[in-house]
Motif scaffolding. Structure first.
Motif, PDB file in Angstrom:
ATOM      1  N   ILE A   1       0.839  -1.198   0.000  1.00 28.99           N
ATOM      2  CA  ILE A   1       0.000   0.000   0.000  1.00 28.99           C
ATOM      3  C   ILE A   1       0.871   1.244   0.000  1.00 28.99           C
ATOM      4  O   ILE A   1       1.996   1.237   0.516  1.00 28.99           O
ATOM      5  N   ALA A   2       0.345   2.318  -0.598  1.00 29.76           N
ATOM      6  CA  ALA A   2       1.031   3.609  -0.600  1.00 29.76           C
ATOM      7  C   ALA A   2      -0.017   4.712  -0.597  1.00 29.76           C
ATOM      8  O   ALA A   2      -1.143   4.522  -1.073  1.00 29.76           O
ATOM      9  N   VAL A   3       0.354   5.872  -0.049  1.00 21.89           N
ATOM     10  CA  VAL A   3      -0.469   7.079  -0.120  1.00 21.89           C
ATOM     11  C   VAL A   3       0.291   8.088  -0.961  1.00 21.89           C
ATOM     12  O   VAL A   3       1.497   8.278  -0.774  1.00 21.89           O
ATOM     13  N   ASP A   4      -0.392   8.732  -1.918  1.00 21.14           N
ATOM     14  CA  ASP A   4       0.327   9.677  -2.769  1.00 21.14           C
ATOM     15  C   ASP A   4       0.766  10.889  -1.946  1.00 21.14           C
ATOM     16  O   ASP A   4       0.175  11.188  -0.904  1.00 21.14           O
ATOM     17  N   PRO A   5       1.833  11.595  -2.367  1.00 22.42           N
ATOM     18  CA  PRO A   5       2.397  12.680  -1.553  1.00 22.42           C
ATOM     19  C   PRO A   5       1.433  13.813  -1.237  1.00 22.42           C
ATOM     20  O   PRO A   5       1.639  14.544  -0.270  1.00 22.42           O
ATOM     21  N   SER A   6       0.369  13.978  -2.034  1.00 23.10           N
ATOM     22  CA  SER A   6      -0.596  15.039  -1.755  1.00 23.10           C
ATOM     23  C   SER A   6      -1.644  14.614  -0.741  1.00 23.10           C
ATOM     24  O   SER A   6      -2.418  15.443  -0.256  1.00 23.10           O
ATOM     25  N   GLY A   7      -1.691  13.315  -0.420  1.00 20.27           N
ATOM     26  CA  GLY A   7      -2.676  12.817   0.529  1.00 20.27           C
ATOM     27  C   GLY A   7      -4.067  12.665  -0.046  1.00 20.27           C
ATOM     28  O   GLY A   7      -5.045  12.577   0.701  1.00 20.27           O
ATOM     29  N   GLN A   8      -4.194  12.576  -1.382  1.00 19.05           N
ATOM     30  CA  GLN A   8      -5.505  12.459  -2.017  1.00 19.05           C
ATOM     31  C   GLN A   8      -5.933  11.020  -2.268  1.00 19.05           C
ATOM     32  O   GLN A   8      -7.128  10.719  -2.282  1.00 19.05           O
ATOM     33  N   PHE A   9      -4.944  10.125  -2.497  1.00 18.00           N
ATOM     34  CA  PHE A   9      -5.281   8.777  -2.937  1.00 18.00           C
ATOM     35  C   PHE A   9      -4.486   7.719  -2.172  1.00 18.00           C
ATOM     36  O   PHE A   9      -3.335   7.944  -1.790  1.00 18.00           O
ATOM     37  N   VAL A  10      -5.133   6.564  -1.979  1.00 18.62           N
ATOM     38  CA  VAL A  10      -4.489   5.351  -1.485  1.00 18.62           C
ATOM     39  C   VAL A  10      -4.410   4.379  -2.649  1.00 18.62           C
ATOM     40  O   VAL A  10      -5.376   4.214  -3.405  1.00 18.62           O
ATOM     41  N   LEU A  11      -3.247   3.729  -2.799  1.00 15.98           N
ATOM     42  CA  LEU A  11      -3.053   2.759  -3.876  1.00 15.98           C
ATOM     43  C   LEU A  11      -2.590   1.441  -3.276  1.00 15.98           C
ATOM     44  O   LEU A  11      -1.800   1.424  -2.323  1.00 15.98           O
ATOM     45  N   THR A  12      -3.070   0.335  -3.838  1.00 13.81           N
ATOM     46  CA  THR A  12      -2.659  -0.983  -3.362  1.00 13.81           C
ATOM     47  C   THR A  12      -2.144  -1.822  -4.521  1.00 13.81           C
ATOM     48  O   THR A  12      -2.654  -1.743  -5.644  1.00 13.81           O
ATOM     49  N   ALA A  13      -1.103  -2.613  -4.237  1.00 10.96           N
ATOM     50  CA  ALA A  13      -0.616  -3.623  -5.176  1.00 10.96           C
ATOM     51  C   ALA A  13      -1.279  -4.935  -4.798  1.00 10.96           C
ATOM     52  O   ALA A  13      -1.227  -5.350  -3.631  1.00 10.96           O
ATOM     53  N   ASN A  14      -1.877  -5.595  -5.790  1.00 10.65           N
ATOM     54  CA  ASN A  14      -2.800  -6.690  -5.484  1.00 10.65           C
ATOM     55  C   ASN A  14      -2.286  -8.084  -5.828  1.00 10.65           C
ATOM     56  O   ASN A  14      -3.050  -8.961  -6.243  1.00 10.65           O
ATOM     57  N   GLY A  15      -0.987  -8.316  -5.652  1.00 12.99           N
ATOM     58  CA  GLY A  15      -0.417  -9.652  -5.699  1.00 12.99           C
ATOM     59  C   GLY A  15      -0.914 -10.518  -6.831  1.00 12.99           C
ATOM     60  O   GLY A  15      -0.846 -10.148  -8.008  1.00 12.99           O
ATOM     61  N   SER A  16      -1.419 -11.700  -6.471  1.00  9.17           N
ATOM     62  CA  SER A  16      -1.814 -12.681  -7.478  1.00  9.17           C
ATOM     63  C   SER A  16      -2.996 -12.225  -8.322  1.00  9.17           C
ATOM     64  O   SER A  16      -3.320 -12.854  -9.333  1.00  9.17           O
ATOM     65  N   SER A  17      -3.650 -11.125  -7.940  1.00  4.53           N
ATOM     66  CA  SER A  17      -4.723 -10.584  -8.773  1.00  4.53           C
ATOM     67  C   SER A  17      -4.175  -9.822  -9.976  1.00  4.53           C
ATOM     68  O   SER A  17      -4.932  -9.466 -10.892  1.00  4.53           O
ATOM     69  N   ASN A  18      -2.856  -9.517  -9.947  1.00  6.05           N
ATOM     70  CA  ASN A  18      -2.175  -8.846 -11.065  1.00  6.05           C
ATOM     71  C   ASN A  18      -2.790  -7.486 -11.394  1.00  6.05           C
ATOM     72  O   ASN A  18      -2.943  -7.118 -12.564  1.00  6.05           O
ATOM     73  N   THR A  19      -3.151  -6.748 -10.349  1.00  6.11           N
ATOM     74  CA  THR A  19      -3.774  -5.439 -10.548  1.00  6.11           C
ATOM     75  C   THR A  19      -3.266  -4.443  -9.512  1.00  6.11           C
ATOM     76  O   THR A  19      -2.623  -4.803  -8.524  1.00  6.11           O
ATOM     77  N   VAL A  20      -3.600  -3.176  -9.762  1.00  8.83           N
ATOM     78  CA  VAL A  20      -3.368  -2.079  -8.820  1.00  8.83           C
ATOM     79  C   VAL A  20      -4.704  -1.378  -8.601  1.00  8.83           C
ATOM     80  O   VAL A  20      -5.404  -1.056  -9.569  1.00  8.83           O
ATOM     81  N   SER A  21      -5.065  -1.152  -7.334  1.00  9.59           N
ATOM     82  CA  SER A  21      -6.313  -0.458  -7.007  1.00  9.59           C
ATOM     83  C   SER A  21      -6.012   0.959  -6.544  1.00  9.59           C
ATOM     84  O   SER A  21      -4.976   1.221  -5.927  1.00  9.59           O
TER      85      SER A  21
END
Length: 404
Positions: free
Chosen positions: A159-179
């Protein structure tokens, strides 16, 4: 005198004295009348609450100081389903568990991130959700936010939060996606349109660069997927040339503070791949000499606040490198021996301390960073248990983050 009282100028002014004159001044006002008028206005202002000072002679209009903000350290325990919360002494670097730590969380906490304003903390889980907490920045205590957990419909591992604090992003392992999720005013998450977005095989790490670029390490695919994030909608658009080839098994990423270089830690074989980021497009170009050897392995990678030093956790110790300010090339400067097993790293940049997580003995080892040489030195008191008796429990700590 009250605001609605009338004043009889004849009664209050009285006759002129021997030295007084009725001759007007340059502005046409008799001197005594002008002085008296000033006294009236002052009295009215004070009685009616006007003017700059309304307190007693011993009072003060200085606003109260803002709440104190502690430097905090958090560790998710995947096996126990808890979160360790510690405060950091910014002078000595010593971490101390807060009251009540470890804190209850949920199934399989894996990745952890704090927003830049230290208002919210998010934990991701392979069970397919992100759990959100309101963070008390003075004590480190957490309160479950309304609406949590937030479903990802994917096996979220980082998981990561963008530097502006607007969005959360997740790396989804075996699902092969980013949310991608938008952060609301209360910290609640709303998945953006089009999410999840396609990635490579088994994305296991994710970072956001200051120039609005997102990078995900595809651990099985041996590549890094690059995206441009729309800072209004949160939508991700692949960068031309993505994914970019890297080592066989990249498992960790870091972007230097300038946002111009990206480094990927590769555990098999042990190496660090370095890239220059094209700030206009987000494209990656391998740095001359990359990949740089990490013969002891590379599980986690961080840079210091200056962007001059890079450190790698190799599963046992910490390997140290200097970063060439122009090219981004790495030069090894030695290995710092820990008391245990260094599997994940975090840096308290402003105070020049590095924290190494030992995921077997459930403890943290703390190093002071010599800003001039880049060398590390274990501080007095090492190692520090995550909480009293933690080394006797099967916690399964997975990652570590510091919020300054």
């Amino acid at each position: 005198m009250l605001c609605d009282e009338r004043i009889d100028l004849k009664e209050t002014h009285g006759p002129l004295g021997p030295d007084e004159s009725c001759e007007p001044s340059a502005d046409g006002t008799p001197p005594r009348a002008r002085t008296f008028l000033g006294a009236i206005l002052c009295g009215v202002a004070c009685a009616c609450g006007g003017g700059g000072y309304t307190g007693s002679s011993g009072g003060s209009n200085t606003p109260p100081p803002p709440p104190t903000s502690a430097t905090l350290l958090y560790v998710p325990n995947e096996a126990a389903g808890t979160l360790d919360a510690l405060t950091i002494d910014t002078q000595t670097g010593i971490p101390t568990p807060i009251s009540g730590s470890p804190l209850p969380d949920g199934p399989m906490p894996r990745g952890i991130a704090v927003d830049p304003q230290k208002r919210f903390l998010y934990v991701t889980s392979p069970s397919g959700e992100v759990r959100g907490y309101l963070l008390d920045s003075s004590t480190g205590k957490l309160t479950t936010m309304s609406g949590s957990p937030f479903l990802t419909s994917a096996q979220s591992v980082a998981i990561a939060v963008d530097p502006s604090g607007q969005f959360v992003l997740t790396a989804n392992g075996s699902s092969n996606t980013v949310s991608v999720f938008e952060i609301g005013l209360t910290g609640a998450l709303t998945e953006v349109a089009g999410s999840p977005f396609a990635a490579g095989a088994d994305p296991s790490a994710i970072v956001v660069a200051a120039g609005h670029y997102v990078y995900a390490a595809n651990q099985v695919g041996g590549s890094v997927s690059a995206y441009r994030i729309d800072m209004t909608s949160g939508s991700l658009t692949p960068v031309a040339g993505s994914p970019f080839p890297v080592g066989a098994s990249p498992g960790a990423l870091v972007v230097d503070p300038s946002g111009t270089h990206l480094y990927a830690a590769d555990s098999q074989p042990g190496a660090v791949s370095g890239f220059t980021i094209d700030v206009s497009t987000g494209a990656l170009t391998a740095i001359s000499g990359s990949p740089f050897p990490a013969p002891n392995g590379a599980l986690s990678v961080v840079t210091d606040a200056s962007g001059k030093l890079l450190h790698i956790a190799n599963g046992t110790n910490v390997d140290c490198y200097t970063i060439d300010a122009s090219s981004g090339a790495l030069t090894p400067i030695g290995t710092s021996v820990t008391n245990g097993r260094a599997t994940a790293l975090a840096v308290d940049g402003p105070d020049n301390f590095l924290y190494a997580l030992d995921n077997v003995d459930n403890q943290v080892e703390v190093f002071s960073i010599d800003a001039a040489s880049g060398s590390l030195k274990l501080i007095a008191g090492n190692p520090f248990p995550l909480f009293p008796g933690s080394n006797q429990q099967g916690l399964g700590p997975t990652s570590i983050t510091v919020a300054h």
